[in-house]
Design a protein around this motif. Structure first.
Motif, PDB file in Angstrom:
ATOM      1  N   ALA A  95       0.798  -1.302  -0.069  1.00  0.00           N
ATOM      2  CA  ALA A  95       0.227  -0.016  -0.071  1.00  0.00           C
ATOM      3  C   ALA A  95       0.935   1.301   0.030  1.00  0.00           C
ATOM      4  O   ALA A  95       0.558   2.350  -0.652  1.00  0.00           O
ATOM      5  CB  ALA A  95      -0.889   0.044   1.185  1.00  0.00           C
ATOM      6  N   ASN A  96       2.020   1.301   0.774  1.00  0.00           N
ATOM      7  CA  ASN A  96       2.583   2.467   0.863  1.00  0.00           C
ATOM      8  C   ASN A  96       3.504   2.876  -0.521  1.00  0.00           C
ATOM      9  O   ASN A  96       3.374   3.653  -1.259  1.00  0.00           O
ATOM     10  CB  ASN A  96       3.993   1.990   1.764  1.00  0.00           C
ATOM     11  CG  ASN A  96       4.914   3.289   2.087  1.00  0.00           C
ATOM     12  OD1 ASN A  96       4.602   4.174   2.085  1.00  0.00           O
ATOM     13  ND2 ASN A  96       6.285   2.954   1.845  1.00  0.00           N
ATOM     14  N   ALA A  97       3.901   1.588  -1.248  1.00  0.00           N
ATOM     15  CA  ALA A  97       4.407   1.799  -2.668  1.00  0.00           C
ATOM     16  C   ALA A  97       3.227   2.144  -3.638  1.00  0.00           C
ATOM     17  O   ALA A  97       3.504   3.232  -4.447  1.00  0.00           O
ATOM     18  CB  ALA A  97       4.919   0.302  -3.246  1.00  0.00           C
ATOM     19  N   MET A  98       2.005   1.864  -3.652  1.00  0.00           N
ATOM     20  CA  MET A  98       1.018   2.261  -4.385  1.00  0.00           C
ATOM     21  C   MET A  98       0.563   3.915  -3.879  1.00  0.00           C
ATOM     22  O   MET A  98       0.208   4.512  -4.966  1.00  0.00           O
ATOM     23  CB  MET A  98      -0.264   1.369  -4.222  1.00  0.00           C
ATOM     24  CG  MET A  98      -0.012  -0.142  -5.091  1.00  0.00           C
ATOM     25  SD  MET A  98      -1.713  -0.925  -5.123  1.00  0.00           S
ATOM     26  CE  MET A  98      -2.141  -1.346  -3.354  1.00  0.00           C
ATOM     27  N   GLY A  99       0.638   4.016  -2.691  1.00  0.00           N
ATOM     28  CA  GLY A  99       0.639   5.461  -2.377  1.00  0.00           C
ATOM     29  C   GLY A  99       1.233   6.379  -3.105  1.00  0.00           C
ATOM     30  O   GLY A  99       1.172   7.566  -3.464  1.00  0.00           O
ATOM     31  N   LYS A 100       2.580   6.042  -3.172  1.00  0.00           N
ATOM     32  CA  LYS A 100       3.591   6.927  -3.957  1.00  0.00           C
ATOM     33  C   LYS A 100       3.080   7.258  -5.464  1.00  0.00           C
ATOM     34  O   LYS A 100       3.298   8.176  -6.036  1.00  0.00           O
ATOM     35  CB  LYS A 100       4.869   6.491  -4.047  1.00  0.00           C
ATOM     36  CG  LYS A 100       5.416   6.269  -2.686  1.00  0.00           C
ATOM     37  CD  LYS A 100       7.030   5.635  -2.595  1.00  0.00           C
ATOM     38  CE  LYS A 100       7.367   5.470  -1.276  1.00  0.00           C
ATOM     39  NZ  LYS A 100       8.744   4.847  -1.105  1.00  0.00           N
ATOM     40  N   GLN A 101       2.404   6.180  -5.940  1.00  0.00           N
ATOM     41  CA  GLN A 101       1.928   6.300  -7.519  1.00  0.00           C
ATOM     42  C   GLN A 101       0.545   7.324  -7.404  1.00  0.00           C
ATOM     43  O   GLN A 101       0.438   7.801  -8.669  1.00  0.00           O
ATOM     44  CB  GLN A 101       1.703   4.979  -8.102  1.00  0.00           C
ATOM     45  CG  GLN A 101       2.987   3.939  -8.246  1.00  0.00           C
ATOM     46  CD  GLN A 101       3.976   4.599  -9.132  1.00  0.00           C
ATOM     47  OE1 GLN A 101       3.606   5.142 -10.042  1.00  0.00           O
ATOM     48  NE2 GLN A 101       5.261   4.533  -8.989  1.00  0.00           N
ATOM     49  N   GLU A 282      -3.986   0.051 -11.638  1.00  0.00           N
ATOM     50  CA  GLU A 282      -2.789   0.680 -12.304  1.00  0.00           C
ATOM     51  C   GLU A 282      -1.636   0.953 -11.307  1.00  0.00           C
ATOM     52  O   GLU A 282      -0.692   0.724 -11.713  1.00  0.00           O
ATOM     53  CB  GLU A 282      -3.524   1.963 -12.950  1.00  0.00           C
ATOM     54  CG  GLU A 282      -4.591   1.904 -14.035  1.00  0.00           C
ATOM     55  CD  GLU A 282      -4.662   3.291 -14.862  1.00  0.00           C
ATOM     56  OE1 GLU A 282      -3.636   3.874 -15.097  1.00  0.00           O
ATOM     57  OE2 GLU A 282      -5.725   3.419 -15.296  1.00  0.00           O
ATOM     58  N   ALA A 283      -1.925   1.107 -10.081  1.00  0.00           N
ATOM     59  CA  ALA A 283      -0.853   1.521  -9.405  1.00  0.00           C
ATOM     60  C   ALA A 283      -0.261   0.419  -9.034  1.00  0.00           C
ATOM     61  O   ALA A 283       0.931   0.155  -8.848  1.00  0.00           O
ATOM     62  CB  ALA A 283      -1.474   2.100  -7.948  1.00  0.00           C
ATOM     63  N   LEU A 284      -0.970  -1.277  -8.871  1.00  0.00           N
ATOM     64  CA  LEU A 284      -0.376  -2.089  -8.535  1.00  0.00           C
ATOM     65  C   LEU A 284       0.433  -2.742 -10.023  1.00  0.00           C
ATOM     66  O   LEU A 284       1.616  -3.098  -9.886  1.00  0.00           O
ATOM     67  CB  LEU A 284      -1.340  -3.011  -8.421  1.00  0.00           C
ATOM     68  CG  LEU A 284      -0.843  -4.620  -8.169  1.00  0.00           C
ATOM     69  CD1 LEU A 284       0.103  -4.786  -7.127  1.00  0.00           C
ATOM     70  CD2 LEU A 284      -2.107  -5.791  -8.094  1.00  0.00           C
ATOM     71  N   THR A 285       0.093  -2.371 -11.179  1.00  0.00           N
ATOM     72  CA  THR A 285       0.719  -2.507 -12.321  1.00  0.00           C
ATOM     73  C   THR A 285       2.207  -1.773 -12.349  1.00  0.00           C
ATOM     74  O   THR A 285       3.145  -2.332 -12.581  1.00  0.00           O
ATOM     75  CB  THR A 285       0.007  -2.127 -13.706  1.00  0.00           C
ATOM     76  OG1 THR A 285      -1.162  -2.971 -13.745  1.00  0.00           O
ATOM     77  CG2 THR A 285       0.923  -2.062 -14.695  1.00  0.00           C
ATOM     78  N   LYS A 286       2.002  -0.558 -11.864  1.00  0.00           N
ATOM     79  CA  LYS A 286       3.171   0.330 -11.795  1.00  0.00           C
ATOM     80  C   LYS A 286       4.139  -0.226 -10.861  1.00  0.00           C
ATOM     81  O   LYS A 286       5.650  -0.211 -11.424  1.00  0.00           O
ATOM     82  CB  LYS A 286       2.996   1.834 -11.109  1.00  0.00           C
ATOM     83  CG  LYS A 286       2.212   2.751 -12.531  1.00  0.00           C
ATOM     84  CD  LYS A 286       3.169   3.149 -13.477  1.00  0.00           C
ATOM     85  CE  LYS A 286       2.401   4.046 -14.271  1.00  0.00           C
ATOM     86  NZ  LYS A 286       3.179   4.741 -15.367  1.00  0.00           N
ATOM     87  N   ILE A 287       3.739  -0.617  -9.695  1.00  0.00           N
ATOM     88  CA  ILE A 287       4.982  -1.031  -8.833  1.00  0.00           C
ATOM     89  C   ILE A 287       5.353  -2.732  -9.255  1.00  0.00           C
ATOM     90  O   ILE A 287       6.456  -2.838  -8.696  1.00  0.00           O
ATOM     91  CB  ILE A 287       4.509  -1.124  -7.267  1.00  0.00           C
ATOM     92  CG1 ILE A 287       3.251  -2.166  -6.845  1.00  0.00           C
ATOM     93  CG2 ILE A 287       3.981   0.389  -6.818  1.00  0.00           C
ATOM     94  CD1 ILE A 287       2.965  -2.471  -5.527  1.00  0.00           C
ATOM     95  N   ILE A 288       4.626  -3.493 -10.107  1.00  0.00           N
ATOM     96  CA  ILE A 288       5.149  -4.498 -10.485  1.00  0.00           C
ATOM     97  C   ILE A 288       6.209  -4.172 -11.571  1.00  0.00           C
ATOM     98  O   ILE A 288       7.344  -4.703 -11.655  1.00  0.00           O
ATOM     99  CB  ILE A 288       3.956  -5.347 -11.354  1.00  0.00           C
ATOM    100  CG1 ILE A 288       3.087  -5.972 -10.264  1.00  0.00           C
ATOM    101  CG2 ILE A 288       4.779  -6.488 -12.134  1.00  0.00           C
ATOM    102  CD1 ILE A 288       1.904  -6.770 -10.530  1.00  0.00           C
ATOM    103  N   GLU A 289       6.050  -3.087 -12.360  1.00  0.00           N
ATOM    104  CA  GLU A 289       6.980  -2.923 -13.240  1.00  0.00           C
ATOM    105  C   GLU A 289       8.316  -2.218 -13.026  1.00  0.00           C
ATOM    106  O   GLU A 289       9.253  -2.329 -13.155  1.00  0.00           O
ATOM    107  CB  GLU A 289       6.215  -1.920 -14.262  1.00  0.00           C
ATOM    108  CG  GLU A 289       5.175  -2.432 -15.375  1.00  0.00           C
ATOM    109  CD  GLU A 289       4.115  -1.641 -16.060  1.00  0.00           C
ATOM    110  OE1 GLU A 289       3.571  -1.870 -16.981  1.00  0.00           O
ATOM    111  OE2 GLU A 289       4.446  -0.128 -15.804  1.00  0.00           O
ATOM    112  N   ASP A 290       7.943  -1.340 -11.760  1.00  0.00           N
ATOM    113  CA  ASP A 290       9.290  -0.694 -11.190  1.00  0.00           C
ATOM    114  C   ASP A 290      10.280  -1.522 -10.160  1.00  0.00           C
ATOM    115  O   ASP A 290      11.106  -1.140  -9.695  1.00  0.00           O
ATOM    116  CB  ASP A 290       9.032   0.694 -10.686  1.00  0.00           C
ATOM    117  CG  ASP A 290       8.191   0.794  -9.379  1.00  0.00           C
ATOM    118  OD1 ASP A 290       8.114  -0.304  -8.779  1.00  0.00           O
ATOM    119  OD2 ASP A 290       7.540   1.711  -9.098  1.00  0.00           O
ATOM    120  N   GLY A 291       9.583  -2.538  -9.853  1.00  0.00           N
ATOM    121  CA  GLY A 291      10.321  -3.505  -8.972  1.00  0.00           C
ATOM    122  C   GLY A 291      10.114  -3.308  -7.535  1.00  0.00           C
ATOM    123  O   GLY A 291      10.429  -4.399  -6.777  1.00  0.00           O
ATOM    124  N   SER A 292       9.171  -2.477  -7.230  1.00  0.00           N
ATOM    125  CA  SER A 292       8.735  -2.183  -5.791  1.00  0.00           C
ATOM    126  C   SER A 292       8.087  -3.416  -5.327  1.00  0.00           C
ATOM    127  O   SER A 292       8.143  -3.738  -4.170  1.00  0.00           O
ATOM    128  CB  SER A 292       7.865  -0.929  -5.390  1.00  0.00           C
ATOM    129  OG  SER A 292       8.688   0.106  -5.888  1.00  0.00           O
TER     130      SER A 292
END
Length: 316
Positions: A95-101, A282-292
């Motif tokens: 959640a913390n990682a998605m919050g940044k997105q 979309e946020a989950l997709t972003k953190i999968i892509e950036d390695g978080s």
């Protein structure tokens, strides 16, 4: 907080009713006020507001508040649990990682698992992130007998897990599968998929004319493990991440047999709240892509449950 499998809408992964106490989630998690029979905690860090890449994807109400209110049951290590006054675990880290997105904080509120869906649908939470298994029954708002009991929810799926058998170290009863539990006492958390697996096994025991399996359900898995350690039951059935963590964390338990009924964990959102579920996807997709995402899973030792693509309602 197995993976926690067909937990039903009215009886999701049952947890104890916690006294109102303020707790904080890991990272830059901020304290928040308490709701009825719940503990509140803030989540998220380094938010950028409207400058965040996905901020505009969120519902206007959440944009204005700058907070996503999350219901959880923080007694499911390593997924979500209390460490002193903090709620920590994989779910808060994701959640913390998605919050940044998204440019908002995720504010976690601790409550009983089997009341989370009802609480969300009455407006206490925006979403649920609590190792909840994505099932068709939950999507459709059905109870154990297939009766309609609510509007149902949509899931943004973020991990895969199954149920596992936890026994005392050395496996004194030589248990290798759930089929060998007929005539024995077994602990589990009330309202979980693991609970459902044991209910089905009772029918199998009867069908095979064996002595019935006795289930001892508890409000949380911690209580179930205490019962197992004391010798009151021969096994505890729980989600694999939780069982594996319990075995790894000491010398009292071990996991036996194969995972049962693997299924996705999902972030639950009320039906009709498509803008929020879309933003979370979309946020989950972003953190999968950036390695978080991968980094968080490795931190908590659950890499085996990784997904490669964010999906909505992929549970069956």
């Amino acid at each position: 907080m197995t993976a926690r499998n067909p937990r039903r809408p009215a009886a999701v992964r049952s947890r104890r009713i916690a006294a109102p106490v303020a707790v904080a989630v890991t990272g830059a998690l901020l304290l928040a006020g308490c709701g009825d029979q719940t503990d509140s905690a803030g989540g998220g860090s380094d938010t950028q507001g409207s400058k965040a890449p996905l901020f505009d994807k969120l519902p206007k109400k959440i944009q204005k508040a700058g907070v996503v209110k999350v219901g959880t049951d923080a007694a499911y290590k390593p997924m979500e649990y209390k460490d002193g006054q903090e709620i920590v675990g994989l779910d808060p880290d994701l959640a913390n990682a998605m919050g940044k997105q998204l440019g908002v904080r995720f504010e976690f509120t601790n409550g009983t698992f089997d009341g989370l869906i009802t609480s969300m649908q009455t407006g206490r939470f925006d979403m649920i992130m609590s190792s909840m298994t994505d099932t068709k029954d939950r999507q459709e708002g059905l109870d154990d007998q297939g009766k309609k009991v609510g509007k149902g929810v949509d899931f943004v799926d973020y991990l895969t897990a199954g149920s596992s058998i936890l026994v005392k170290k050395g496996n004194p009863e030589n248990i290798k599968s759930v089929d060998e539990l007929c005539g024995k006492k077994v602990a589990t958390q009330r309202g979980t998929t693991s609970h459902e697996i044991l209910k089905k096994q009772i029918d199998e025991c009867k069908k095979n004319r064996e002595r019935p399996l006795t289930i001892e359900p508890f409000d949380n898995d911690d209580e179930a493990r205490v019962r197992l350690k004391a010798g009151g039951v021969v096994a505890d059935i729980s989600d694999f991440p939780v069982a594996a963590n319990a075995a790894k964390s000491g010398n009292d338990f071990e996991v036996v047999g194969e995972q049962m009924e693997s299924a996705p964990y999902g972030m639950a959102v009320s039906k009709g709240n498509d803008k929020l579920s879309g933003a979370l996807k979309e946020a989950l997709t972003k953190i999968i892509e950036d390695g978080s995402y991968e980094k968080a899973l490795k931190k908590w030792g659950v890499e085996d449950g990784a997904i490669s693509e964010a999906k909505i309602n992929s549970g069956t």
